[in-house]
Enzyme design. Structure first.
Site, mmCIF file in Angstrom:
data_model
loop_
_atom_site.group_PDB
_atom_site.id
_atom_site.type_symbol
_atom_site.label_atom_id
_atom_site.label_comp_id
_atom_site.label_asym_id
_atom_site.label_seq_id
_atom_site.Cartn_x
_atom_site.Cartn_y
_atom_site.Cartn_z
ATOM 1 N N ALA A 50 0.861 -1.192 0.000
ATOM 2 C CA ALA A 50 0.000 0.000 0.000
ATOM 3 C C ALA A 50 0.897 1.241 0.000
ATOM 4 O O ALA A 50 2.062 1.183 0.408
ATOM 5 C CB ALA A 50 -0.894 -0.014 1.237
ATOM 6 N N GLY A 98 0.803 -4.978 1.313
ATOM 7 C CA GLY A 98 -0.251 -5.217 0.316
ATOM 8 C C GLY A 98 0.252 -6.000 -0.890
ATOM 9 O O GLY A 98 -0.521 -6.704 -1.546
ATOM 10 N N GLU A 124 0.067 -9.447 0.173
ATOM 11 C CA GLU A 124 -1.358 -9.806 0.253
ATOM 12 C C GLU A 124 -1.959 -10.014 -1.141
ATOM 13 O O GLU A 124 -2.805 -10.888 -1.339
ATOM 14 C CB GLU A 124 -2.127 -8.717 1.026
ATOM 15 C CG GLU A 124 -1.780 -8.746 2.512
ATOM 16 C CD GLU A 124 -2.183 -7.477 3.265
ATOM 17 O OE1 GLU A 124 -1.946 -6.371 2.754
ATOM 18 O OE2 GLU A 124 -2.745 -7.607 4.368
ATOM 19 N N GLU A 167 3.794 -4.380 8.184
ATOM 20 C CA GLU A 167 2.873 -3.327 8.645
ATOM 21 C C GLU A 167 3.139 -2.871 10.075
ATOM 22 O O GLU A 167 3.043 -1.682 10.385
ATOM 23 C CB GLU A 167 1.415 -3.800 8.533
ATOM 24 C CG GLU A 167 0.869 -3.843 7.110
ATOM 25 C CD GLU A 167 1.158 -5.147 6.390
ATOM 26 O OE1 GLU A 167 1.973 -5.943 6.890
ATOM 27 O OE2 GLU A 167 0.571 -5.357 5.317
HETATM 28 N N1 COA Z 1 4.549 3.301 -0.637
HETATM 29 C C1 COA Z 1 4.947 4.425 -1.251
HETATM 30 N N2 COA Z 1 6.183 4.584 -1.766
HETATM 31 C C2 COA Z 1 7.048 3.567 -1.631
HETATM 32 C C3 COA Z 1 6.706 2.363 -0.990
HETATM 33 C C4 COA Z 1 5.383 2.244 -0.491
HETATM 34 N N3 COA Z 1 4.939 1.130 0.086
HETATM 35 N N4 COA Z 1 7.774 1.547 -1.011
HETATM 36 C C5 COA Z 1 8.744 2.214 -1.651
HETATM 37 N N5 COA Z 1 8.320 3.431 -2.022
HETATM 38 C C6 COA Z 1 9.051 4.475 -2.749
HETATM 39 C C7 COA Z 1 10.102 5.152 -1.874
HETATM 40 O O1 COA Z 1 9.536 6.175 -1.102
HETATM 41 C C8 COA Z 1 11.031 5.678 -2.957
HETATM 42 O O2 COA Z 1 10.459 6.816 -3.543
HETATM 43 P P1 COA Z 1 11.390 8.102 -3.889
HETATM 44 O O3 COA Z 1 12.434 7.584 -4.832
HETATM 45 O O4 COA Z 1 10.447 9.061 -4.519
HETATM 46 O O5 COA Z 1 11.971 8.548 -2.589
HETATM 47 C C9 COA Z 1 11.016 4.581 -4.005
HETATM 48 O O6 COA Z 1 9.787 3.875 -3.786
HETATM 49 C C10 COA Z 1 12.156 3.592 -3.878
HETATM 50 O O7 COA Z 1 12.143 3.080 -2.561
HETATM 51 P P2 COA Z 1 13.441 3.065 -1.616
HETATM 52 O O8 COA Z 1 12.970 2.937 -0.214
HETATM 53 O O9 COA Z 1 14.316 4.228 -1.930
HETATM 54 O O10 COA Z 1 14.132 1.730 -2.125
HETATM 55 P P3 COA Z 1 15.143 0.790 -1.278
HETATM 56 O O11 COA Z 1 15.705 -0.167 -2.270
HETATM 57 O O12 COA Z 1 16.061 1.597 -0.464
HETATM 58 O O13 COA Z 1 14.179 -0.008 -0.251
HETATM 59 C C11 COA Z 1 12.235 -1.300 0.379
HETATM 60 C C12 COA Z 1 13.243 -0.915 -0.748
HETATM 61 C C13 COA Z 1 11.140 -2.131 -0.249
HETATM 62 C C14 COA Z 1 12.973 -2.095 1.456
HETATM 63 C C15 COA Z 1 11.656 0.014 0.990
HETATM 64 O O14 COA Z 1 11.219 0.848 -0.057
HETATM 65 C C16 COA Z 1 10.493 -0.239 1.903
HETATM 66 O O15 COA Z 1 10.665 -0.682 3.023
HETATM 67 N N6 COA Z 1 9.276 0.080 1.436
HETATM 68 C C17 COA Z 1 8.072 -0.033 2.247
HETATM 69 C C18 COA Z 1 7.569 -1.438 2.288
HETATM 70 C C19 COA Z 1 6.407 -1.546 3.234
HETATM 71 O O16 COA Z 1 6.514 -1.303 4.427
HETATM 72 N N7 COA Z 1 5.265 -1.934 2.684
HETATM 73 C C20 COA Z 1 4.070 -2.149 3.454
HETATM 74 C C21 COA Z 1 3.191 -0.967 3.430
HETATM 75 S S1 COA Z 1 1.812 -1.230 4.495
#
Ligand code: COA
Length: 250
Positions: free
Chosen positions: A63, A108, A111, A131
């Site tokens: 999400a 998500g 999911e 989450e």
């Molecule tokens: N929602 C919105 N944006 C997201 C996202 C999410 N769930 N996951 C990643 N992004 C965005 C980041 O903000 C970033 O955007 P930007 O370049 O404009 O700053 C871009 O995607 C790349 O992500 P980044 O975090 O820089 O990549 P990374 O390789 O360092 O890390 C993850 C990858 C997946 C480990 C990390 O992005 C992450 O933890 N994301 C969230 C996952 C999560 O908690 N999902 C559950 C949501 S309920």
């Protein structure tokens, strides 16, 4: 469509979430597009659906956290309902849905994969329900579907720690069916989809429904449902043609 790339190859439809700059995070627009594609797939002649993510890094990072950061409970409920609507549609679609997990499948994203019938992954895939690290519980069916697929102890491990697991660990838990090299993930998934597409769509749809219903029904009810569904198959022309061809050795 702005966020979903839909490609048709005979009876196989591939839906690619195309928001690679945000690791294919699913905002409300992505969910709306899913609803519209799934509405079409319910009615058209497609036989197998593949879901994947664009780019090399993610199936879907879940999400949209930027959006969630801006909302309160009322909007959150709407977002959860939309998520459930999409994932329930996938689960109830009377056609097999395969997730080709080509990187992160988190929150998500995980999911979404859980609502599919089959999950294939590349070695770089990382799955998880992070989450709780954000102060929320899984909200698009994670607590319920993960429990049913890998059991309560493993589901609680993943949900309580929020840890990301590798494709190998996911495979060992039965969370993914098979791992393919990254460069072959989509071609192998398509070959597998073609194997399914040769079979009776009606019989597969009814079997999917039986397995899904059986997950929550008691054995007696599940077995009774199977009897009625089995007999129903005998009313189709497809069944007549397939059995006749066998008997006549065609
Ligand atoms: N929602 C919105 N944006 C997201 C996202 C999410 N769930 N996951 C990643 N992004 C965005 C980041 O903000 C970033 O955007 P930007 O370049 O404009 O700053 C871009 O995607 C790349 O992500 P980044 O975090 O820089 O990549 P990374 O390789 O360092 O890390 C993850 C990858 C997946 C480990 C990390 O992005 C992450 O933890 N994301 C969230 C996952 C999560 O908690 N999902 C559950 C949501 S309920």
């Amino acid at each position: 469509m702005a966020y979903l790339k839909v490609e048709r190859d005979d009876e196989i439809v591939q839906i690619m979430i195309d928001r690679a700059d945000k690791l294919n995070a699913m905002n409300l627009d992505v969910m709306d597009e899913f609803i519209s594609v799934l509405d079409t797939l319910e009615r058209d002649s497609s036989k197998v659906i593949i879901i994947t993510g664009s780019g090399q890094k993610a199936f879907s990072a879940g999400a949209d956290i930027e959006y969630m950061n801006s909302i309160g409970s009322t909007e959150a409920e709407k977002y959860a309902l939309r998520g459930h609507e999409v994932l329930n549609k996938i689960e109830k679609l009377e056609k097999p849905v395969i997730s080709a997990i080509n990187g992160y499948a988190l929150g998500g994203g995980c999911e979404l994969a859980l609502s599919s019938d089959i999950r294939f992954a590349s070695p770089n895939a990382q799955l998880g329900q992070p989450e709780v690290t954000l102060g929320i519980c899984p909200g698009w069916g994670g607590t319920q579907r993960l429990l049913r697929i890998i059991g309560p102890a493993r589901a609680k491990d993943l949900i309580f720690t929020g840890r990301k697991i590798s494709a190998d660990e996911a495979f060992s838990m039965g969370l993914v069916n098979k791992i393919f090299p990254s460069e072959n993930l989509l071609s192998e998934t398509r070959s597998y989809a073609k194997l399914i597409a040769r079979n009776s769509t009606f019989a597969i749809g009814i079997s999917k429904n039986l397995v899904n219903k059986g997950m929550d029904a008691n054995l007696d009810t599940g077995l009774k449902l199977e009897i009625y569904s089995w007999s129903l198959c005998f009313s189709t022309k497809d069944r007549q043609e397939r059995m006749k061809a066998f008997v006549e050795k065609k």
